[in-house]
Scaffold this motif. Sequence first.
Motif, PDB file in Angstrom:
ATOM      1  N   VAL A 228       0.880  -1.160   0.000  1.00  0.00           N
ATOM      2  CA  VAL A 228       0.000   0.000   0.000  1.00  0.00           C
ATOM      3  C   VAL A 228       0.925   1.219   0.000  1.00  0.00           C
ATOM      4  CG1 VAL A 228      -1.759   1.297   1.229  1.00  0.00           C
ATOM      5  CG2 VAL A 228      -1.833  -1.203   1.222  1.00  0.00           C
ATOM      6  N   LEU A 229       0.844   2.012  -1.040  1.00  0.00           N
ATOM      7  CA  LEU A 229       1.806   3.086  -1.275  1.00  0.00           C
ATOM      8  C   LEU A 229       1.225   4.450  -0.916  1.00  0.00           C
ATOM      9  CD1 LEU A 229       4.598   3.901  -2.613  1.00  0.00           C
ATOM     10  CD2 LEU A 229       3.265   4.280  -4.712  1.00  0.00           C
ATOM     11  N   ILE A 230       2.020   5.268  -0.234  1.00  0.00           N
ATOM     12  CA  ILE A 230       1.706   6.683  -0.021  1.00  0.00           C
ATOM     13  C   ILE A 230       2.659   7.490  -0.889  1.00  0.00           C
ATOM     14  CG2 ILE A 230       1.583   8.581   1.631  1.00  0.00           C
ATOM     15  CD1 ILE A 230       1.112   6.514   3.827  1.00  0.00           C
ATOM     16  N   ALA A 231       2.101   8.287  -1.806  1.00  0.00           N
ATOM     17  CA  ALA A 231       2.942   8.992  -2.773  1.00  0.00           C
ATOM     18  C   ALA A 231       2.359  10.367  -3.087  1.00  0.00           C
ATOM     19  CB  ALA A 231       3.085   8.164  -4.053  1.00  0.00           C
ATOM     20  N   GLY A 232       3.206  11.217  -3.651  1.00  0.00           N
ATOM     21  CA  GLY A 232       2.785  12.553  -4.064  1.00  0.00           C
ATOM     22  C   GLY A 232       3.639  13.634  -3.426  1.00  0.00           C
ATOM     23  N   GLY A 233       3.683  14.785  -4.087  1.00  0.00           N
ATOM     24  CA  GLY A 233       4.487  15.892  -3.588  1.00  0.00           C
ATOM     25  C   GLY A 233       4.606  16.995  -4.617  1.00  0.00           C
ATOM     26  N   LEU A 234       5.779  17.605  -4.699  1.00  0.00           N
ATOM     27  CA  LEU A 234       6.010  18.750  -5.577  1.00  0.00           C
ATOM     28  C   LEU A 234       5.824  18.360  -7.044  1.00  0.00           C
ATOM     29  CD1 LEU A 234       7.080  21.735  -5.685  1.00  0.00           C
ATOM     30  CD2 LEU A 234       9.339  20.727  -6.103  1.00  0.00           C
ATOM     31  N   ASP A 235       5.102  19.189  -7.779  1.00  0.00           N
ATOM     32  CA  ASP A 235       4.854  18.935  -9.203  1.00  0.00           C
ATOM     33  C   ASP A 235       5.947  19.594 -10.028  1.00  0.00           C
ATOM     34  OD1 ASP A 235       3.925  18.485 -11.721  1.00  0.00           O
ATOM     35  OD2 ASP A 235       1.870  19.139 -11.316  1.00  0.00           O
TER      36      ASP A 235
ATOM     37  N   VAL B  96      -3.237   2.699  -3.099  1.00  0.00           N
ATOM     38  CA  VAL B  96      -2.472   3.943  -3.200  1.00  0.00           C
ATOM     39  C   VAL B  96      -3.200   5.054  -2.467  1.00  0.00           C
ATOM     40  CG1 VAL B  96      -1.518   5.699  -4.756  1.00  0.00           C
ATOM     41  CG2 VAL B  96      -1.481   3.292  -5.431  1.00  0.00           C
ATOM     42  N   VAL B  97      -2.435   5.822  -1.692  1.00  0.00           N
ATOM     43  CA  VAL B  97      -2.931   7.052  -1.074  1.00  0.00           C
ATOM     44  C   VAL B  97      -2.067   8.190  -1.601  1.00  0.00           C
ATOM     45  CG1 VAL B  97      -3.349   8.315   1.061  1.00  0.00           C
ATOM     46  CG2 VAL B  97      -3.631   5.824   1.003  1.00  0.00           C
ATOM     47  N   THR B  98      -2.692   9.221  -2.155  1.00  0.00           N
ATOM     48  CA  THR B  98      -1.930  10.313  -2.745  1.00  0.00           C
ATOM     49  C   THR B  98      -2.170  11.611  -1.986  1.00  0.00           C
ATOM     50  OG1 THR B  98      -3.630  11.006  -4.332  1.00  0.00           O
ATOM     51  CG2 THR B  98      -2.160   9.222  -5.000  1.00  0.00           C
ATOM     52  N   LEU B  99      -1.155  12.467  -2.008  1.00  0.00           N
ATOM     53  CA  LEU B  99      -1.244  13.777  -1.370  1.00  0.00           C
ATOM     54  C   LEU B  99      -0.323  14.742  -2.102  1.00  0.00           C
ATOM     55  CD1 LEU B  99       0.741  13.688   2.027  1.00  0.00           C
ATOM     56  CD2 LEU B  99       1.044  12.040   0.197  1.00  0.00           C
ATOM     57  N   GLY B 100      -0.456  16.036  -1.792  1.00  0.00           N
ATOM     58  CA  GLY B 100       0.421  17.032  -2.393  1.00  0.00           C
ATOM     59  C   GLY B 100      -0.017  17.480  -3.772  1.00  0.00           C
ATOM     60  N   GLN B 101       0.831  18.263  -4.417  1.00  0.00           N
ATOM     61  CA  GLN B 101       0.505  18.848  -5.711  1.00  0.00           C
ATOM     62  C   GLN B 101       0.244  17.803  -6.784  1.00  0.00           C
ATOM     63  OE1 GLN B 101       3.714  21.521  -6.703  1.00  0.00           O
ATOM     64  NE2 GLN B 101       3.067  23.091  -5.234  1.00  0.00           N
ATOM     65  N   THR B 102       0.892  16.659  -6.703  1.00  0.00           N
ATOM     66  CA  THR B 102       0.772  15.637  -7.748  1.00  0.00           C
ATOM     67  C   THR B 102      -0.264  14.566  -7.422  1.00  0.00           C
ATOM     68  OG1 THR B 102       2.547  14.343  -6.759  1.00  0.00           O
ATOM     69  CG2 THR B 102       3.184  15.953  -8.438  1.00  0.00           C
ATOM     70  N   LYS B 103      -1.095  14.800  -6.433  1.00  0.00           N
ATOM     71  CA  LYS B 103      -2.002  13.728  -5.990  1.00  0.00           C
ATOM     72  C   LYS B 103      -2.918  13.245  -7.105  1.00  0.00           C
ATOM     73  CE  LYS B 103      -5.195  17.088  -3.901  1.00  0.00           C
ATOM     74  NZ  LYS B 103      -5.723  17.613  -2.628  1.00  0.00           N
ATOM     75  N   GLU B 104      -3.408  14.165  -7.955  1.00  0.00           N
ATOM     76  CA  GLU B 104      -4.313  13.744  -9.028  1.00  0.00           C
ATOM     77  C   GLU B 104      -3.560  13.001 -10.123  1.00  0.00           C
ATOM     78  OE1 GLU B 104      -7.522  13.779  -8.907  1.00  0.00           O
ATOM     79  OE2 GLU B 104      -7.516  14.784  -6.960  1.00  0.00           O
ATOM     80  N   LYS B 105      -2.328  13.415 -10.409  1.00  0.00           N
ATOM     81  CA  LYS B 105      -1.534  12.720 -11.427  1.00  0.00           C
ATOM     82  C   LYS B 105      -1.253  11.276 -11.011  1.00  0.00           C
ATOM     83  CE  LYS B 105       0.995  16.563 -13.582  1.00  0.00           C
ATOM     84  NZ  LYS B 105       2.342  17.109 -13.888  1.00  0.00           N
ATOM     85  N   ILE B 106      -0.850  11.100  -9.778  1.00  0.00           N
ATOM     86  CA  ILE B 106      -0.525   9.751  -9.316  1.00  0.00           C
ATOM     87  C   ILE B 106      -1.790   8.922  -9.130  1.00  0.00           C
ATOM     88  CG2 ILE B 106       0.559   8.432  -7.450  1.00  0.00           C
ATOM     89  CD1 ILE B 106       2.601  10.701  -7.219  1.00  0.00           C
TER      90      ILE B 106
ATOM     91  N   ALA C  95       9.634  15.430  -4.906  1.00  0.00           N
ATOM     92  CA  ALA C  95      10.271  16.252  -3.886  1.00  0.00           C
ATOM     93  C   ALA C  95       9.221  16.715  -2.879  1.00  0.00           C
ATOM     94  CB  ALA C  95      10.973  17.451  -4.523  1.00  0.00           C
ATOM     95  N   SER C  96       9.691  17.228  -1.763  1.00  0.00           N
ATOM     96  CA  SER C  96       8.819  17.517  -0.623  1.00  0.00           C
ATOM     97  C   SER C  96       8.381  18.970  -0.528  1.00  0.00           C
ATOM     98  CB  SER C  96       9.566  17.160   0.671  1.00  0.00           C
ATOM     99  OG  SER C  96      10.763  17.916   0.758  1.00  0.00           O
TER     100      SER C  96
END
Length: 464
Positions: free
Chosen positions: A357-364, A383-393, A442-443
């Motif tokens: 189960v992956l947590i991913a996402g961050g600076l676009d 998958v759990v996404t967060l940050g600027q790229t959450k929709e892309k991932i 990136a963070s």
Amino acid sequence: MKHPRDYRGLEVVVLGLARSGVAAAKLFHQHGAIVTVNDKKERSACPEADELTALGISVICGYHPESLVHEGISLVVKNPGIPYSVEPIRKAEQLGIEVVTEVEVAYQFCEAPIIGITGSNGKTTTTTLIGLMLEEAGLKPVVAGNIGRALTEAAPEVTSENWMVVELSSFQLKGTTAFRPTIGLLLNVYETHLDYHGSMDDYIASKAKLFENQTEADTAILNWDKEVCQRLIPSLKAKQFHFSMKEKLEYGVYLDVDSDVMVYADGKGHIQSILPAAEMGMPASFNVENALAAAAAAITAGVDIATIASVLRSFQGVEHRLELVRVLDGVTFYNNSKATNSAASVKSIEAFNQPVVLIAGGLDRGSDYMELLPTFKERIKGVVTLGQTKEKIKHIAQLAGISKVQTVDTAKDAADAVSQAVQLAWEMSEQGDVVLLSPACASWDMFPSYEDRGRMFKESVHNL
């Protein structure tokens, strides 16, 4: 550039008040230069400013004055992360003023032979391993650069009895002119930092500056498995020493794929086993690659095989690099916050045979993250996404046919976002699964650094 002592009475501008900028400003000031330090952050966000001002160094915060760079300036020392597109740098280049990073400054001081390590992924682990190998061999290494101490702070203290072991980013190397490591090590090159470099050509050229000033007396160590590294070989002047996960080498360090043993070939027909990969203290195949690279550098520096094997058996890894956090009700949590690009995330995911189960996402940075798709299809349970790229991932996860996909949409702050992500991942998982923070980004959209992101993750996991 000249030695800093030759800037006595001359004007030097230091851009950026981070660790390296402060150290560089102090160094030039001690040698009699007229130093002005400039940072675009407000003074309240620059705690180092008061210390420099007390020393008599001029500090300007909050903006870049138009008069900062002028024909009377002899040198500009920039924080590696400041892009070359900012006005003070552009103006300096137009006026023919040399612009360097702290690596170039520190090199002018350094009396010790230098091992320079660069690459898109694996730098910190490899640099740490080399330092430990040289330490155990009694070679008195000093580890600095993009890890630990600022290079400009450490370099004046070393002597010819030491080894300087230096982690180097492409940002740092781009601002060098005379820098010459005794041993240069290029781990790999993947697509990343294109928002800074503008193109892969510039990114690769910046990495290649590691070897630019080497001579036949020096050694260039490259990853034999990477086509980008192979392309650099014709331009090298230094002796070559390679490492490989795939091929047997006549001269180099490689993994014997039949026996899964790390091997050193001395170029004279003699082969010596280092240790079985399974005996390493670090998990994951990509750490075998890092270990091979570290062994190659240590052998070149004169470390014996038994010492190298001893370090590889005992070393458990570096914080935020596939770091085991906790096992809770049969679910294992790993912190891989240092995975700031897709290639790093793919490698960390592939380290596990269990469902992930992956947590991913961050600076676009403009990537479409399609390189994640094959691994998502084969290895990812949720998958759990967060940050600027959450929709892309999230889109990649949906293309991969992953049914369990969640995004963190409402969070008070970064800590709350991480806490929500951990809770969602925990709810998706079951006994035998791995919950992995490996952002592929990136963070800086939400966090001061990947370290802060990783620590928040660990705290949230321990709060479950």
